[in-house]
Design a protein around this motif. Structure first.
Motif, short mmCIF file in Angstrom:
data_model
loop_
_atom_site.label_atom_id
_atom_site.label_comp_id
_atom_site.label_asym_id
_atom_site.label_seq_id
_atom_site.Cartn_x
_atom_site.Cartn_y
_atom_site.Cartn_z
N SER A 151 1.60 4.59 -27.39
CA SER A 151 1.26 5.59 -28.40
C SER A 151 2.41 5.90 -29.35
CB SER A 151 0.81 6.90 -27.72
OG SER A 151 1.86 7.46 -26.96
N GLY B 116 -1.51 -0.65 -27.37
CA GLY B 116 -2.19 0.09 -28.43
C GLY B 116 -2.67 -0.81 -29.54
N CYS C 9 -2.21 12.77 -32.00
CA CYS C 9 -1.25 12.56 -30.93
C CYS C 9 -1.20 13.80 -30.03
CB CYS C 9 0.15 12.27 -31.49
SG CYS C 9 0.25 10.76 -32.48
#
Length: 446
Positions: free
Chosen positions: A382, A181, A50
Motif C-alpha cells: 500500500s 498492489g 489509505c
C-alpha cells in the motif's frame, strides 16, 4: 474502387473482372471490420483511500526500545534493531497493531484478524463514504496480503462485512510481497476488460502481528525495523459513466519477475530459524537484486513512455559501448521527460536513494516516497498509495500529468504502473495527509 479498376486495367491478364469484384468485396469487408472493431475499454482509477491508524497505535523509538528489552531479547539482537531503526528514516508517528505493544508478545489468530479487519474495513468504508458507493455495485474484488492468509480468505471477510453480491468475482493474492498492489491492478485491468462496464475494488495490506519476529537472526530482525501498519482501498472502473468522476486513467502496466535466478528467488524468504521461530529473511544482496529487476523493468517500460530522442540517445550509447569495448558509459534515459510524478515503493531509505541516484531524479521527485516512509514506514503493497495521496495533498497533481508507480517484491519482482491524471485533483481532497500536509516535507535525520 477507382484504384482497383486502374489495377485491373494495367494488369488485365493477372486479374479477371470477377476476381476484382471479389477483391473489392473483401477490401470493403475489411474496412467495415476495422470501423466496427471492438475497442478495448478504458480503465479508470476512480479514487482510493489509505488507512489512518489511531494515534494510540504509534510506535515511538523509546517504546520500541522498551518492548525489545522487556520482551527478553538478547542485548546483541536489541542493539542491532536499534541501529537499523536509527537509520530507517522513520518518524515517531509510524504505527503497529496494539497487540504487538503487549508484553510479552502473544501471537494469536484472533489478534491477527483484528488487525487486518481494522485496516481493510477502515480503508474501504472511507472510500465508499467519500463517493456514496453501494457495496453491491462492486463487480470484482481483489485483496492482497502476502503473509497473512486465513480461511476463509480476506476477500471473503470484506464481502461478509459490506454485504456484497453473491455473484461477485473475488480473488485473494498471497506470497507476492510488496509489489502485490500493482499485481492486483494488473488483474483488475484484465478482468475489467473482459467484463466490461464493471467496477473493481482492490484492498491492499499486510498483517504484522503473526509475522513479528522474536528470534535472534539479524536478517530476520530487519522486518521488525522496517514494516509498519497500513493499507489502501482502490476503486477501478471500465464504465464510461465513471470517466467524468475518475482521477486517473491507466496507461501502461509492466511486470518483471526474476524468480528464475536463484539469488533473486532467495532474496526475501520466509523461513524457520535454528530456534524454530518463523520469520522473513532479507538478504544483504537485496539492493543488487532490486537493481537488476528495475533494469529489466525499465527496459520493457522505456519504449512505451520515453520520447524518441531519449530512446535514440540510449541506443547510440549502447552501440558506442560495444564498439569501444565497454569504455563508454551507457546513457541513462531521462524519465523526467516521461513523467511529472514518481511513487517509488517505500521499502527503505536505501532503496529510494538508490533509484534517485541511478535514474538521475531530483529531490522533489522522491519527496513523496521519502515522506511516506518517514510518516508511515514501509506499509508493503500500500506504500505507493500513501505516496500518491501525498502528491495530491500538496496540490501538485494537475490534469494531464503522468505518474509512475514502482513496486518491488519477493520473488524477486519489479512492477510498474503508469497513470495519466484526467481531472484536476485539488489539495482540499480528503486523504490521510490533509490535516498534516502543511508540516511536510520534513528534514529526515541521517
Amino acid at each position: 474502387m477507382a484504384r482497383i479498376q486502374e489495377y485491373v486495367h494495367v494488369f488485365p491478364d493477372l486479374v479477371e473482372p470477377a476476381t476484382a469484384c471479389y477483391m473489392m468485396a473483401a477490401i470493403a469487408g475489411l474496412v467495415l471490420m476495422y470501423l466496427l472493431r471492438k475497442r478495448e475499454p478504458r480503465i479508470y482509477l476512480v479514487d482510493f483511500s489509505c488507512y489512518q491508524p489511531p494515534k494510540s497505535y504509534r510506535l515511538t523509538t523509546s517504546m520500541f526500545l522498551e518492548n525489545v528489552l522487556l520482551d527478553g531479547t538478547d542485548p546483541e539482537s536489541a542493539a542491532f534493531q536499534i541501529k537499523i531503526l536509527e537509520k530507517s528514516g522513520f518518524s515517531e508517528e509510524t504505527s503497529i497493531p496494539p497487540s504487538l505493544a503487549c508484553l510479552p508478545i502473544k501471537k494469536s489468530l484472533q489478534f491477527a484478524l483484528e488487525e487486518v479487519k481494522a485496516v481493510m474495513f477502515g480503508a474501504v468504508s472511507d472510500l465508499f463514504n467519500k463517493h456514496n458507493i453501494n457495496p453491491r455495485e462492486i463487480d470484482v474484488l481483489i485483496s492482497n496480503s502476502s503473509l497473512f492468509c486465513p480461511t476463509p480468505s480476506l476477500s471473503t471477510l470484506i464481502i461478509n462485512k459490506f454485504g456484497m453480491r453473491n455473484n461477485i468475482r473475488s480473488f485473494h493474492l498471497s506470497g507476492m510481497g510488496c509489489s502485490a498492489g500493482l499485481i492486483a491492478v494488473g488483474l483488475a485491468k484484465d478482468l475489467l476488460r473482459v467484463h466490461e462496464n464493471s467496477l473493481a475494488l482492490i484492498v491492499s495490506t499486510e498483517g504484522l502481528h503473526l509475522n513479528w519476529y522474536t528470534g535472534k537472526v539479524p536478517s530476520m530482525l530487519l522486518t521488525n525495523c522496517l514494516f509498519r501498519m497500513g493499507g489502501a482501498a482502490v476503486l477501478m472502473s471500465s464504465r464510461n459513466q465513471d470517466k467524468s468522476r475518475a482521477k486517473y486513467e491507466l496507461q501502461h502496466l509492466v511486470r518483471t519477475n526474476n524468480a528464475q535466478d536463484d539469488q533473486s528467488h532467495a532474496c526475501v524468504f520466509q523461513d524457520i530459524d535454528p530456534e524454530n521461530k518463523q520469520g522473513i529473511s532479507i538478504s544483504k544482496n537485496i539492493l543488487h537484486v532490486a537493481g537488476d529487476a528495475l533494469k529489466a523493468n525499465i527496459g520493457a517500460l522505456g519504449p512505451l513512455v520515453l520520447p524518441l530522442s531519449e530512446q535514440f540517445r540510449y541506443g547510440v550509447s549502447i552501440l558506442s559501448r560495444k564498439v569501444w569495448s565497454g569504455r563508454r558509459k551507457i546513457h541513462v534515459p531521462d524519465f523526467k521527460k516521461a513523467f511529472e510524478h514518481f511513487c517509488i515503493h517505500a521499502g527503505g531509505r536505501a532503496v529510494i536513494q538508490g533509484i534517485e541516484k541511478n535514474l538521475g531524479l531530483r529531490k522533489e521527485d522522491v519527496e513523496a516516497s521519502k515522506m511516506a516512509l518517514y510518516r508511515y514506514g514501509n506499509t508493503s503493497s500500500s506504500s505507493i498509495w500513501y505516496e500518491l495521496s501525498y502528491i495530491e495533498a500538496k496540490g501538485r497533481m494537475k490534469k494531464g500529468d503522468r505518474v509512475w508507480q514502482i513496486g518491488f517484491g519477493s520473488g524477486f519482482k519489479c512492477n510498474s504502473a503508469v497513470w495519466k491524471c484526467v481531472s484536476d485533483v485539488g489539495a482540499e481532497s480528503a486523504n490521510v495527509w490533509r490535516e498534516i500536509i502543511h508540516s511536510y516535507p520534513m528534514e529526515v535525520p541521517n
